[in-house]
Enzyme design. Sequence first.
Site, PDB file in Angstrom:
ATOM      1  N   ARG A 103       5.896  57.705  26.664  1.00 19.47           N
ATOM      2  CA  ARG A 103       5.813  58.607  25.517  1.00 19.47           C
ATOM      3  C   ARG A 103       4.773  58.111  24.514  1.00 19.47           C
ATOM      4  NH1 ARG A 103       7.153  63.752  24.097  1.00 19.47           N
ATOM      5  NH2 ARG A 103       8.166  63.959  22.083  1.00 19.47           N
ATOM      6  N   THR A 162       4.227  72.202  28.846  1.00 21.37           N
ATOM      7  CA  THR A 162       3.413  71.239  29.574  1.00 21.37           C
ATOM      8  C   THR A 162       3.795  71.305  31.040  1.00 21.37           C
ATOM      9  OG1 THR A 162       4.805  69.498  28.717  1.00 21.37           O
ATOM     10  CG2 THR A 162       2.735  69.833  27.627  1.00 21.37           C
ATOM     11  N   GLU A 215       1.799  67.784  25.001  1.00 19.89           N
ATOM     12  CA  GLU A 215       2.592  68.518  24.006  1.00 19.89           C
ATOM     13  C   GLU A 215       2.348  70.021  24.019  1.00 19.89           C
ATOM     14  OE1 GLU A 215       4.971  68.873  22.135  1.00 19.89           O
ATOM     15  OE2 GLU A 215       4.500  69.841  20.263  1.00 19.89           O
ATOM     16  N   SER A 272      11.765  63.896  21.860  1.00 22.60           N
ATOM     17  CA  SER A 272      11.318  64.800  22.919  1.00 22.60           C
ATOM     18  C   SER A 272      12.487  65.647  23.401  1.00 22.60           C
ATOM     19  CB  SER A 272      10.791  63.962  24.080  1.00 22.60           C
ATOM     20  OG  SER A 272      10.573  64.768  25.207  1.00 22.60           O
ATOM     21  N   GLY A 296       8.474  73.229  28.404  1.00 18.58           N
ATOM     22  CA  GLY A 296       8.953  74.295  27.528  1.00 18.58           C
ATOM     23  C   GLY A 296       9.502  73.819  26.196  1.00 18.58           C
ATOM     24  N   GLY A 297       9.125  72.597  25.740  1.00 25.52           N
ATOM     25  CA  GLY A 297       9.640  72.104  24.461  1.00 25.52           C
ATOM     26  C   GLY A 297      11.159  72.135  24.466  1.00 25.52           C
TER      27      GLY A 297
HETATM   28  N1  GLU Z   1       6.391  67.832  23.472  1.00 25.81           N
HETATM   29  C1  GLU Z   1       7.471  68.367  24.202  1.00 25.81           C
HETATM   30  C2  GLU Z   1       8.615  67.415  24.246  1.00 25.81           C
HETATM   31  O1  GLU Z   1       8.428  66.256  24.397  1.00 25.81           O
HETATM   32  C3  GLU Z   1       7.108  68.646  25.608  1.00 25.81           C
HETATM   33  C4  GLU Z   1       6.427  69.902  25.753  1.00 25.81           C
HETATM   34  C5  GLU Z   1       6.724  70.431  27.107  1.00 25.81           C
HETATM   35  O2  GLU Z   1       6.796  69.688  28.061  1.00 25.81           O
HETATM   36  O3  GLU Z   1       6.866  71.614  27.227  1.00 25.81           O
HETATM   37  O4  GLU Z   1       9.712  67.817  24.159  1.00 25.81           O
END
Ligand code: GLU
EC number: 2.3.2.2
Length: 675
Positions: free
Chosen positions: A104, A395, A415, A456, A477-478
């Site tokens: 990370r 991502t 991200e 995350s 997908g956050g």
């Molecule tokens: N930044 C996001 C997280 O760590 C990841 C974004 C993603 O993978 O969609 O939760």
Amino acid sequence: MKKRTVLALSFVVVCSLAQFAIAKVPGVPEGVDGATKGIVAVSHPAAAQVGRDILAKGGNAIDAAAGIQLALNVAEPYMSGIGGGGFMLIYLKDQNKITIIDSREVAPAKVTADMFLQADGKPIPFEQRHTSGKAVGVPGTLLGVAEALDDYGTWDLPQVLAPAIELAEKGVRVNWVTADYIAKSRDKLEKYATAAKVFLPQGQPLAEGQILVQPDLAKTLKLIRDKGPDALYAGEIGQALVQEVQRTGGTMTMDDLKAYQVKEREPIRGMFRGYEVISMAPPSSGGLTMIQILKLMEGYNNQQDGFGSVTYLHHLIEANHLAYADRAAYMADEDVYPVPKQGLLHDDYIKERRKLIGEEKANSQVTAGDPWRFDPGRKPEVAFKLIDNSPVKQTTHFSVMDKWGNLVSYTTTIEDVFGSGVMVPGYGFMLNNELTDFDAVPGGVNQVEPGKRPRSSMTPTIVLKDGKPFLAIGSPGGSTIIASVSQTILNVIDHGMSIEEAIRAPRLFSSEYPHVSWEAGIDQDVILQLMAKGHVFAEEPTDIGNVQAIVYDFETGKMYGGADNTREGTVLGVDAIAYTAAEPPEVSYEAGGPFAISVNGQTYPFLAEQKLVAKGIAYVQADKLLLGLGAGSEDFRSDALTVNGTEYLPVKKVAEKLGYAVSWDERARVIALNK
Ligand code: GLU
């Protein structure tokens, strides 16, 4: 974005899923010959091919994962790469061990807790702060891949880099996904010019079918091949990186790069219906929140309630609200603040939380619980709050199994799509904007602090059955990641779907009362009944996540995969199975029509063909209107108008009888019902 299911087809999907019989080993498709010598499920075909070839040449799952990650940096440069970070969950069959390589991103030494605030104390608008050098975290992916190889691989870094270098030099065909994302990210790419030269040559976005050649990136990968990760963490690539971060508003220095440390972590473990679910630990909220959702749902007979039913989805939405409330309050970088990991998954705590789910109505008062009462740890002296939720990110995730039974489940990110939009000049790779995963407003466990990892949601997961490997799964997908992964696991274990069906089945996302986003394919009648319970569904469907998974038939030793079609998800086995998801048709979801109906401020998803105006009176198809308002038909029989055999009811009259105040906004053409 493309939608995955045309509405007209969606009802068929729901029906056939409901009738699906439980397979012997859940998730295993019928009538398909599985692989025995290794398999990969990846969001891009070129990177999938690299992984499959490494397995075919005798590499193990960790070698293949390293090769896939580096190839993705070339083939899907807008989603992950050496300018970002990720979590690699590794299952080592021989040692019966599961470990995490945490690469990370971390905050540089000179950050301050208020760096995302404007002079007036309000957060810098997301659009601005996510494309600033300030948002760039010290990247970890390259060191993570290198350390995973050193510790658990059998190939060396130059070997796994070779296919990525070739792809960068010879070029990768631009598929519909890449073309789509480039076109949508135009402003971001143009902001700092460097990335625009690569993705918008001569000012025009690369189109599907063109070849993306990346000589600068090839040069960078060769430098790494020849000099090792130090070329980035202590050498010329790093110097160019920090210079560009500083030029675009950040504070990162070579010292930050030199100080970067990959962490090896213990995963989170929880039982669900006799399966051991093993997932990402803090600094991700993913594992804890996902397992909480599964455990809350374990209290219901989901199979009997049925996939896509009102009862099942109501429980699911409510379980999500409870788990996400705890996520916001308690989960952040555990190296800085303790997280009540035991309490959050304690059976008594889960039982207590489940009692907050009522059958009749959505619970509008969900707040975080107190898991510290069930945890032997020490509560931190910091306020718990999540402020300023940022938009959904995308991502990438991929899963690998080798012929020895080792698994890798790897979610990896810069991200946002194209990260910060900052590309390292002359070196051809994008930099992350991961620091936007911190709370912009200080005061909580997830505030910005030097050397800290932002919270995350990434949820790379491995599921075992009686100690045998069973499933490797994850999604981008956050914050929606957690919903995508938990629902796909429920689809496999409780609803008996094959892994491919489980991935394709429509998902929903709701982290707090009352808003729900949903994918095409959820039955409109079900949505209306859920709305009558107080859940506010978006007017139109959207895509949620991009799941890639491997399932292992531990009875027969065969391997299968599932790939999502919101990208060109590809499953390749060494000796059987070769499959790339086809581009889904554009959804023709026509809400529209002569007017819209909003109930307590929310537009209901009635379709154009379900509305009509007769003699100046607005009508909606009777059964749909009554479902959405939670009313029976008896009282309104006499008001019905029948057209071509379908009954319609006058909206105003019905709503007033049910006690709503009704008003008509002529300009917006909205009938507003309020109670
Ligand atoms: N930044 C996001 C997280 O760590 C990841 C974004 C993603 O993978 O969609 O939760």
